[in-house]
Each structure stands twice: as C-alpha cells, then as structure tokens.
Write a protein that holds these residues in place. Structure first.
Motif, PDB file in Angstrom:
ATOM      1  N   THR A   1       0.824  -1.208   0.000  1.00 21.23           N
ATOM      2  CA  THR A   1       0.000   0.000   0.000  1.00 21.23           C
ATOM      3  C   THR A   1       0.861   1.262   0.000  1.00 21.23           C
ATOM      4  OG1 THR A   1      -0.188   0.176   2.422  1.00 21.23           O
ATOM      5  CG2 THR A   1      -1.785  -1.228   1.291  1.00 21.23           C
TER       6      THR A   1
ATOM      7  N   TRP B   1     -13.366  -2.605   3.778  1.00 20.94           N
ATOM      8  CA  TRP B   1     -13.506  -2.303   2.344  1.00 20.94           C
ATOM      9  C   TRP B   1     -12.289  -1.525   1.857  1.00 20.94           C
ATOM     10  CZ3 TRP B   1     -19.134   0.095   2.401  1.00 20.94           C
ATOM     11  CH2 TRP B   1     -20.048  -0.895   2.802  1.00 20.94           C
TER      12      TRP B   1
ATOM     13  N   MET C   1      -9.144  -3.604   1.543  1.00 19.69           N
ATOM     14  CA  MET C   1      -9.128  -4.412   0.319  1.00 19.69           C
ATOM     15  C   MET C   1      -8.790  -3.561  -0.900  1.00 19.69           C
ATOM     16  SD  MET C   1     -12.100  -7.335   0.569  1.00 19.69           S
ATOM     17  CE  MET C   1     -13.361  -6.399   1.450  1.00 19.69           C
ATOM     18  N   ILE C   2      -9.354  -2.374  -0.960  1.00 17.88           N
ATOM     19  CA  ILE C   2      -9.049  -1.475  -2.077  1.00 17.88           C
ATOM     20  C   ILE C   2      -7.569  -1.100  -2.069  1.00 17.88           C
ATOM     21  CG2 ILE C   2      -9.447   0.857  -2.975  1.00 17.88           C
ATOM     22  CD1 ILE C   2     -12.401   0.491  -1.985  1.00 17.88           C
ATOM     23  N   ASP C   3      -7.044  -0.803  -0.898  1.00 14.39           N
ATOM     24  CA  ASP C   3      -5.645  -0.383  -0.786  1.00 14.39           C
ATOM     25  C   ASP C   3      -4.679  -1.499  -1.163  1.00 14.39           C
ATOM     26  OD1 ASP C   3      -6.315   2.163  -0.017  1.00 14.39           O
ATOM     27  OD2 ASP C   3      -6.077   1.800   2.124  1.00 14.39           O
TER      28      ASP C   3
ATOM     29  N   ASN D   1      -5.481  -4.789  -2.558  1.00 16.05           N
ATOM     30  CA  ASN D   1      -5.783  -5.567  -3.756  1.00 16.05           C
ATOM     31  C   ASN D   1      -5.701  -4.763  -5.050  1.00 16.05           C
ATOM     32  OD1 ASN D   1      -6.326  -7.404  -1.756  1.00 16.05           O
ATOM     33  ND2 ASN D   1      -8.481  -7.680  -2.249  1.00 16.05           N
ATOM     34  N   ILE D   2      -6.055  -3.482  -4.990  1.00 15.26           N
ATOM     35  CA  ILE D   2      -6.021  -2.658  -6.209  1.00 15.26           C
ATOM     36  C   ILE D   2      -4.795  -1.765  -6.228  1.00 15.26           C
ATOM     37  CG2 ILE D   2      -7.216  -0.969  -7.643  1.00 15.26           C
ATOM     38  CD1 ILE D   2      -9.853  -1.925  -6.468  1.00 15.26           C
ATOM     39  N   ARG D   3      -4.669  -0.915  -5.212  1.00  9.71           N
ATOM     40  CA  ARG D   3      -3.528   0.007  -5.206  1.00  9.71           C
ATOM     41  C   ARG D   3      -2.204  -0.759  -5.156  1.00  9.71           C
ATOM     42  NH1 ARG D   3      -7.060   3.375  -1.952  1.00  9.71           N
ATOM     43  NH2 ARG D   3      -7.613   5.213  -3.179  1.00  9.71           N
TER      44      ARG D   3
ATOM     45  N   TYR E   1     -14.732  -7.596  -2.262  1.00  9.54           N
ATOM     46  CA  TYR E   1     -13.570  -8.403  -2.652  1.00  9.54           C
ATOM     47  C   TYR E   1     -13.600  -8.702  -4.150  1.00  9.54           C
ATOM     48  CZ  TYR E   1     -10.408 -12.369  -3.105  1.00  9.54           C
ATOM     49  OH  TYR E   1      -9.408 -13.205  -3.513  1.00  9.54           O
TER      50      TYR E   1
ATOM     51  N   THR F   1     -12.706  -5.728  -6.204  1.00  9.84           N
ATOM     52  CA  THR F   1     -11.265  -5.444  -6.276  1.00  9.84           C
ATOM     53  C   THR F   1     -10.568  -6.406  -7.232  1.00  9.84           C
ATOM     54  OG1 THR F   1     -10.644  -6.877  -4.384  1.00  9.84           O
ATOM     55  CG2 THR F   1     -11.240  -4.583  -3.897  1.00  9.84           C
ATOM     56  N   LYS F   2     -11.003  -7.648  -7.260  1.00 12.88           N
ATOM     57  CA  LYS F   2     -10.362  -8.623  -8.140  1.00 12.88           C
ATOM     58  C   LYS F   2     -10.778  -8.423  -9.597  1.00 12.88           C
ATOM     59  CE  LYS F   2      -7.716 -10.616  -5.204  1.00 12.88           C
ATOM     60  NZ  LYS F   2      -6.242 -10.514  -5.347  1.00 12.88           N
TER      61      LYS F   2
ATOM     62  N   ALA G   1     -11.246  -5.489 -10.724  1.00 15.24           N
ATOM     63  CA  ALA G   1     -10.377  -4.352 -11.056  1.00 15.24           C
ATOM     64  C   ALA G   1      -8.989  -4.842 -11.461  1.00 15.24           C
ATOM     65  CB  ALA G   1     -10.285  -3.399  -9.873  1.00 15.24           C
TER      66      ALA G   1
END
Length: 246
Positions: free
Chosen positions: A66, A108, A111-113, A115-117, A156, A159-160, A162
């Motif tokens: 992150t 949430w 997970m965004i931080d 899994n995506i970032r 989840y 994010t996946k 994404a």
C-alpha cells in the motif's frame, strides 16, 4: 530446471505464505532468482533460508504494497543487485468478507488499498524498468471472484475484477516486449480466510472452502506462464478445484 540463460529475476509480493510462498519456492527450485516481499519479515527470512538451503537464489525485503515508495524501493533493490527485473508477480491480497449491510468501511478500504492500489504500485514501479530493458512480464493475481460474485464477497470481487481490468488494459497498452498474465485462482488453501472478522462472512467462506486446491497448484500455473517463450503471452489462467461447481 532452467539453463543459466533461461534464469529470470522474479519479484513476488505477498510472499510470506500461500500462493506467494509456493510460487517463490517453485521458481527457485526451477533455477530462477527470486526476490520476496511481504510485511512479515520473520516469516520471509525463514522461507529465504529454506530456499538457500535447497540451493536456490533468493533475497527478501520488508514490503507493504500500500506504500508506493516501499514498492519502488523493492523493485529498485532487485534491479540494482541483478541488473534487470524480468517478472513482477503482484500477489499480495486480503479478503475480509462481509455483507455490505455490515458496513465494514475499514475492511472495504483495506481491500481497495492492498488488492487494487498494491497492484498499481507494482506496475508503476516495475514498468519503467521493463520499458528500458525492452522485456518483462507482469503476473497479476486476481481470483475466480473477478468473474463471479457471491454474497459477502461484493467488495472483494470488485477489487479482483479491477485487477483483471487493469491487467487487460496493461496488456493492450504494452504489447510487444512486455507480457501480462492474469491468474484467477478458485478456492485455494491459504491464510486469506484468516482475515475474515465478520461471522457471516467467515461461515460463508468455511462452506465455500470445503473443497480447495493447494497453493502449489496455483504456483505451477504461474511458473507455466513465466516459462513460456518470449513470443508467447499467456494472457489469463483460471484454476479451479476439479470438484468445484463455482
């Protein structure tokens, strides 16, 4: 076992357990140089010692995906030591499942931080290196959840999905010298479920994980994609338990 000219420098995030650890071990066994990153440094050190004891080439670094600067330093350290970065495996992920009505905003955002970032930070750090050396490969770990949604897993799965979309966009943009592979594991034995604090989400996952494949099965798929000839880009691999209906 690879020949000396086939050996690659492969960076793996989230390498302290599960798919990341299994992938690192298999890559090292095949003769590749592995560079491992994760937050649990004690666990990383244990894994690195076992890889070295088996004759493998490994280095490890503390890494929180992150933090974009930490990811940049992770890639830079590997490049400084080996002179190149052949593969970036963006594997780090978390899965604290819950129904949306539980309103677990902190989970949430986590997970965004991660899994995506975390994947974007890996791309931002490694892409300039790969561009400069005119070769490289990203292996981004998504999930079967990138293609289907289940109760308690809406965020989840988002994010996946994404990760899948980012990977496909990257593949189309970089074509030519750089390969992009998305790996979508089905139910796999890992510590991901340990992050589920919501009792409904935990029970949902307990049932869902009644049939699971070992992390080594996903590692085999990842190594297959990496070991293909330079002109072959395995764009996506979906790996499920044979007995799974999902």
């Amino acid at each position: 076992m690879t020949t000396p000219t086939d050996r690659k420098v492969v960076l793996v995030t989230g390498a302290s357990s599960g798919i990341g650890e299994a992938t690192a071990r298999l890559l090292a066994e095949r003769g590749h140089h592995v560079v491992l990153g994760a937050r649990r440094t004690e666990r990383l050190t244990e894994i690195a010692e076992k890889i070295r004891a088996a004759g493998g080439s490994v280095q490890c670094h503390p890494l929180d995906v992150t933090d974009a600067e930490q990811v940049r330093a992770f890639v830079e350290a590997a490049h400084s030591r080996h002179g190149r970065v052949d593969v970036m495996v963006n594997n780090a992920g978390v899965m604290p499942l819950s129904k949306l009505e539980a309103l677990r905003l902190d989970e949430w955002n986590r997970m965004i931080d991660v899994n995506i970032r975390g994947v974007l930070h890996g791309i931002a750090a490694a892409l300039p290196v790969m561009r400069a050396q005119h070769q490289g490969q990203f292996v981004n770990i998504a999930s079967i959840g990138a293609h289907q949604v289940s109760p308690t897993a809406a965020v989840y799965c988002a994010t996946k999905h994404a990760v899948w979309a980012i990977s496909e966009g990257l593949r189309q943009e970089v074509g030519g010298d750089i390969r992009v592979t998305t790996v979508c594991p089905g139910v796999t034995e890992s510590e991901l479920a340990d992050s589920i604090s919501d009792p409904v989400g935990r029970e949902e996952m307990r049932t869902f994980r009644s049939v699971a494949i070992p992390a080594s099965s996903i590692a085999t798929a990842i190594v297959f994609a990496i070991d293909q000839p330079a002109e072959v880009d395995v764009s996506e691999i979906i790996v499920r338990p044979t007995a799974s209906q999902a």
